[in-house]
Design a protein around this motif. Structure first.
Motif, PDB file in Angstrom:
ATOM      1  N   ASP A  84      39.394  33.921  24.784  1.00 51.20           N
ATOM      2  CA  ASP A  84      38.336  34.782  25.301  1.00 51.20           C
ATOM      3  C   ASP A  84      38.856  35.519  26.534  1.00 51.20           C
ATOM      4  O   ASP A  84      39.198  34.886  27.537  1.00 51.20           O
ATOM      5  CB  ASP A  84      37.130  33.907  25.655  1.00 51.20           C
ATOM      6  CG  ASP A  84      35.988  34.693  26.268  1.00 51.20           C
ATOM      7  OD1 ASP A  84      35.831  35.877  25.953  1.00 51.20           O
ATOM      8  OD2 ASP A  84      35.248  34.099  27.081  1.00 51.20           O
ATOM      9  N   PRO A  85      38.940  36.855  26.483  1.00 49.02           N
ATOM     10  CA  PRO A  85      39.446  37.607  27.638  1.00 49.02           C
ATOM     11  C   PRO A  85      38.658  37.350  28.916  1.00 49.02           C
ATOM     12  O   PRO A  85      39.244  37.294  29.998  1.00 49.02           O
ATOM     13  CB  PRO A  85      39.309  39.066  27.197  1.00 49.02           C
ATOM     14  CG  PRO A  85      39.429  39.009  25.713  1.00 49.02           C
ATOM     15  CD  PRO A  85      38.721  37.735  25.318  1.00 49.02           C
ATOM     16  N   GLU A  86      37.344  37.195  28.812  1.00 51.26           N
ATOM     17  CA  GLU A  86      36.538  36.951  30.015  1.00 51.26           C
ATOM     18  C   GLU A  86      36.864  35.587  30.625  1.00 51.26           C
ATOM     19  O   GLU A  86      36.987  35.464  31.842  1.00 51.26           O
ATOM     20  CB  GLU A  86      35.044  37.042  29.690  1.00 51.26           C
ATOM     21  CG  GLU A  86      34.541  38.458  29.482  1.00 51.26           C
ATOM     22  CD  GLU A  86      34.948  39.070  28.143  1.00 51.26           C
ATOM     23  OE1 GLU A  86      35.337  38.331  27.209  1.00 51.26           O
ATOM     24  OE2 GLU A  86      34.884  40.308  28.034  1.00 51.26           O
ATOM     25  N   GLU A  87      37.014  34.577  29.772  1.00 49.12           N
ATOM     26  CA  GLU A  87      37.369  33.243  30.271  1.00 49.12           C
ATOM     27  C   GLU A  87      38.770  33.261  30.876  1.00 49.12           C
ATOM     28  O   GLU A  87      39.013  32.669  31.928  1.00 49.12           O
ATOM     29  CB  GLU A  87      37.283  32.208  29.144  1.00 49.12           C
ATOM     30  CG  GLU A  87      37.578  30.796  29.598  1.00 49.12           C
ATOM     31  CD  GLU A  87      36.614  30.276  30.649  1.00 49.12           C
ATOM     32  OE1 GLU A  87      37.060  29.480  31.514  1.00 49.12           O
ATOM     33  OE2 GLU A  87      35.427  30.658  30.634  1.00 49.12           O
ATOM     34  N   PHE A  88      39.692  33.957  30.208  1.00 42.57           N
ATOM     35  CA  PHE A  88      41.042  34.088  30.739  1.00 42.57           C
ATOM     36  C   PHE A  88      40.998  34.729  32.121  1.00 42.57           C
ATOM     37  O   PHE A  88      41.645  34.267  33.057  1.00 42.57           O
ATOM     38  CB  PHE A  88      41.918  34.931  29.801  1.00 42.57           C
ATOM     39  CG  PHE A  88      43.279  35.218  30.356  1.00 42.57           C
ATOM     40  CD1 PHE A  88      44.316  34.329  30.158  1.00 42.57           C
ATOM     41  CD2 PHE A  88      43.521  36.367  31.115  1.00 42.57           C
ATOM     42  CE1 PHE A  88      45.577  34.579  30.695  1.00 42.57           C
ATOM     43  CE2 PHE A  88      44.771  36.624  31.651  1.00 42.57           C
ATOM     44  CZ  PHE A  88      45.801  35.723  31.433  1.00 42.57           C
ATOM     45  N   ALA A  89      40.217  35.815  32.267  1.00 45.69           N
ATOM     46  CA  ALA A  89      40.123  36.526  33.542  1.00 45.69           C
ATOM     47  C   ALA A  89      39.545  35.631  34.637  1.00 45.69           C
ATOM     48  O   ALA A  89      40.037  35.629  35.768  1.00 45.69           O
ATOM     49  CB  ALA A  89      39.276  37.786  33.378  1.00 45.69           C
ATOM     50  N   ARG A  90      38.493  34.860  34.292  1.00 42.76           N
ATOM     51  CA  ARG A  90      37.904  33.948  35.293  1.00 42.76           C
ATOM     52  C   ARG A  90      38.929  32.914  35.749  1.00 42.76           C
ATOM     53  O   ARG A  90      39.083  32.652  36.944  1.00 42.76           O
ATOM     54  CB  ARG A  90      36.669  33.240  34.714  1.00 42.76           C
ATOM     55  CG  ARG A  90      35.417  34.087  34.718  1.00 42.76           C
ATOM     56  CD  ARG A  90      34.190  33.270  34.353  1.00 42.76           C
ATOM     57  NE  ARG A  90      34.190  32.840  32.967  1.00 42.76           N
ATOM     58  CZ  ARG A  90      33.740  33.567  31.949  1.00 42.76           C
ATOM     59  NH1 ARG A  90      33.272  34.783  32.159  1.00 42.76           N
ATOM     60  NH2 ARG A  90      33.760  33.095  30.716  1.00 42.76           N
ATOM     61  N   THR A  91      39.647  32.331  34.784  1.00 45.17           N
ATOM     62  CA  THR A  91      40.653  31.322  35.109  1.00 45.17           C
ATOM     63  C   THR A  91      41.784  31.930  35.932  1.00 45.17           C
ATOM     64  O   THR A  91      42.246  31.342  36.912  1.00 45.17           O
ATOM     65  CB  THR A  91      41.212  30.697  33.817  1.00 45.17           C
ATOM     66  OG1 THR A  91      40.130  30.148  33.075  1.00 45.17           O
ATOM     67  CG2 THR A  91      42.223  29.617  34.120  1.00 45.17           C
ATOM     68  N   PHE A  92      42.216  33.121  35.548  1.00 45.09           N
ATOM     69  CA  PHE A  92      43.284  33.819  36.272  1.00 45.09           C
ATOM     70  C   PHE A  92      42.880  34.033  37.728  1.00 45.09           C
ATOM     71  O   PHE A  92      43.640  33.736  38.652  1.00 45.09           O
ATOM     72  CB  PHE A  92      43.586  35.156  35.587  1.00 45.09           C
ATOM     73  CG  PHE A  92      44.714  35.923  36.208  1.00 45.09           C
ATOM     74  CD1 PHE A  92      46.014  35.744  35.765  1.00 45.09           C
ATOM     75  CD2 PHE A  92      44.492  36.823  37.245  1.00 45.09           C
ATOM     76  CE1 PHE A  92      47.062  36.458  36.334  1.00 45.09           C
ATOM     77  CE2 PHE A  92      45.532  37.537  37.818  1.00 45.09           C
ATOM     78  CZ  PHE A  92      46.821  37.347  37.361  1.00 45.09           C
ATOM     79  N   CYS A  93      41.662  34.556  37.931  1.00 42.28           N
ATOM     80  CA  CYS A  93      41.194  34.830  39.296  1.00 42.28           C
ATOM     81  C   CYS A  93      41.080  33.535  40.108  1.00 42.28           C
ATOM     82  O   CYS A  93      41.430  33.510  41.289  1.00 42.28           O
ATOM     83  CB  CYS A  93      39.851  35.558  39.265  1.00 42.28           C
ATOM     84  SG  CYS A  93      40.008  37.262  38.714  1.00 42.28           S
ATOM     85  N   LYS A  94      40.610  32.485  39.460  1.00 46.77           N
ATOM     86  CA  LYS A  94      40.484  31.203  40.151  1.00 46.77           C
ATOM     87  C   LYS A  94      41.870  30.663  40.523  1.00 46.77           C
ATOM     88  O   LYS A  94      42.101  30.256  41.663  1.00 46.77           O
ATOM     89  CB  LYS A  94      39.751  30.205  39.251  1.00 46.77           C
ATOM     90  CG  LYS A  94      39.542  28.865  39.872  1.00 46.77           C
ATOM     91  CD  LYS A  94      38.808  27.932  38.924  1.00 46.77           C
ATOM     92  CE  LYS A  94      38.728  26.534  39.496  1.00 46.77           C
ATOM     93  NZ  LYS A  94      38.220  25.569  38.522  1.00 46.77           N
ATOM     94  N   ASP A  95      42.800  30.691  39.566  1.00 50.48           N
ATOM     95  CA  ASP A  95      44.154  30.180  39.811  1.00 50.48           C
ATOM     96  C   ASP A  95      44.888  30.975  40.881  1.00 50.48           C
ATOM     97  O   ASP A  95      45.652  30.422  41.668  1.00 50.48           O
ATOM     98  CB  ASP A  95      44.980  30.192  38.525  1.00 50.48           C
ATOM     99  CG  ASP A  95      44.514  29.165  37.504  1.00 50.48           C
ATOM    100  OD1 ASP A  95      43.690  28.290  37.860  1.00 50.48           O
ATOM    101  OD2 ASP A  95      44.964  29.242  36.341  1.00 50.48           O
ATOM    102  N   MET A  96      44.669  32.298  40.899  1.00 51.10           N
ATOM    103  CA  MET A  96      45.372  33.153  41.845  1.00 51.10           C
ATOM    104  C   MET A  96      44.568  33.352  43.138  1.00 51.10           C
ATOM    105  O   MET A  96      44.956  34.131  44.000  1.00 51.10           O
ATOM    106  CB  MET A  96      45.672  34.517  41.208  1.00 51.10           C
ATOM    107  CG  MET A  96      46.512  34.434  39.933  1.00 51.10           C
ATOM    108  SD  MET A  96      48.076  33.552  40.121  1.00 51.10           S
ATOM    109  CE  MET A  96      49.015  34.734  41.034  1.00 51.10           C
ATOM    110  N   GLU A  97      43.430  32.663  43.231  1.00 47.85           N
ATOM    111  CA  GLU A  97      42.561  32.706  44.414  1.00 47.85           C
ATOM    112  C   GLU A  97      42.133  34.135  44.764  1.00 47.85           C
ATOM    113  O   GLU A  97      42.161  34.552  45.918  1.00 47.85           O
ATOM    114  CB  GLU A  97      43.241  32.024  45.598  1.00 47.85           C
ATOM    115  CG  GLU A  97      43.534  30.555  45.333  1.00 47.85           C
ATOM    116  CD  GLU A  97      44.304  29.874  46.449  1.00 47.85           C
ATOM    117  OE1 GLU A  97      44.670  30.545  47.440  1.00 47.85           O
ATOM    118  OE2 GLU A  97      44.534  28.664  46.324  1.00 47.85           O
TER     119      GLU A  97
END
Length: 197
Positions: A84-97
């Protein structure tokens, strides 16, 4: 409770988009018609044989959202419908702070646009291959006769080798996130404005 018709949601989505983007009301009809035509085209492919094996494609992010610049390159399995692109984006933003709330949606949109382009290219390619199958066989035979071997990359490298990163290349694909100062953003915008002139 009746199940809502997905097509009826198109107008609701168009109205929200126009409101969110502060566009004139005339855009509601254009957006709704565009979405509807894309849905109709998509539905026209139902029942067609589609390749269901592993299909991994490269996705590149090269975005600037407000003060945040993101560059990344990764692979996406088209047949993993749980991706899911939206889930990927949320995780990416969280991981990269990343705290800017506009970055996640921009990442998801970029991924969806690339996946859409890849899907459209696949459909066009499938249509062409069916229509021109006889011509391609003739070209392959004539190419082989002229001494130029036709390459079958799957036979040559195997299915996975073209998408597997070697350990030495890992740092090349590491995501890059830069936070720009106001001066850097102003300079970038001035440069972009010059280019568009």
């Amino acid at each position: 409770m009746p199940i809502p018709d997905p097509d009826s949601e198109v107008v609701v989505f168009a109205k929200r988009t126009v409101k969110d983007l502060k566009l004139p009301p005339g855009f509601i009809t254009q957006i709704a018609q565009s979405i509807q035509s894309q849905l109709t085209e998509f539905r026209s492919y139902e029942g067609q044989d589609m390749y269901t094996g592993e299909r991994v494609v490269p996705i590149k992010l090269d975005l600037r959202v407000n003060h945040t610049v993101i560059k990344d390159h990764f692979f996406w399995d088209l047949n993993n419908f749980e991706s899911d692109p939206e889930e990927f984006a949320r995780t990416f933003c969280k991981d990269m702070e990343i705290e800017d709330p506009e970055v996640g949606p921009a990442i998801a949109i970029s991924i969806r646009e690339q996946l859409y382009e890849i899907a459209m290219q696949s459909v066009a390619s499938a249509r062409e291959s069916r229509a021109n199958k006889k011509r391609r066989v003739t070209e392959h035979i004539s190419a082989s006769k002229t001494g130029v071997p036709a390459l079958d990359l799957v036979k040559l490298f195997g299915i996975r080798s073209s998408v597997v990163r070697k350990r030495k290349d890992w740092d090349v694909y590491e995501p890059i996130v830069d936070l720009l100062s106001n001066e850097e953003v102003d300079a970038l915008e001035a440069r972009e404005e010059k280019i568009t002139r």
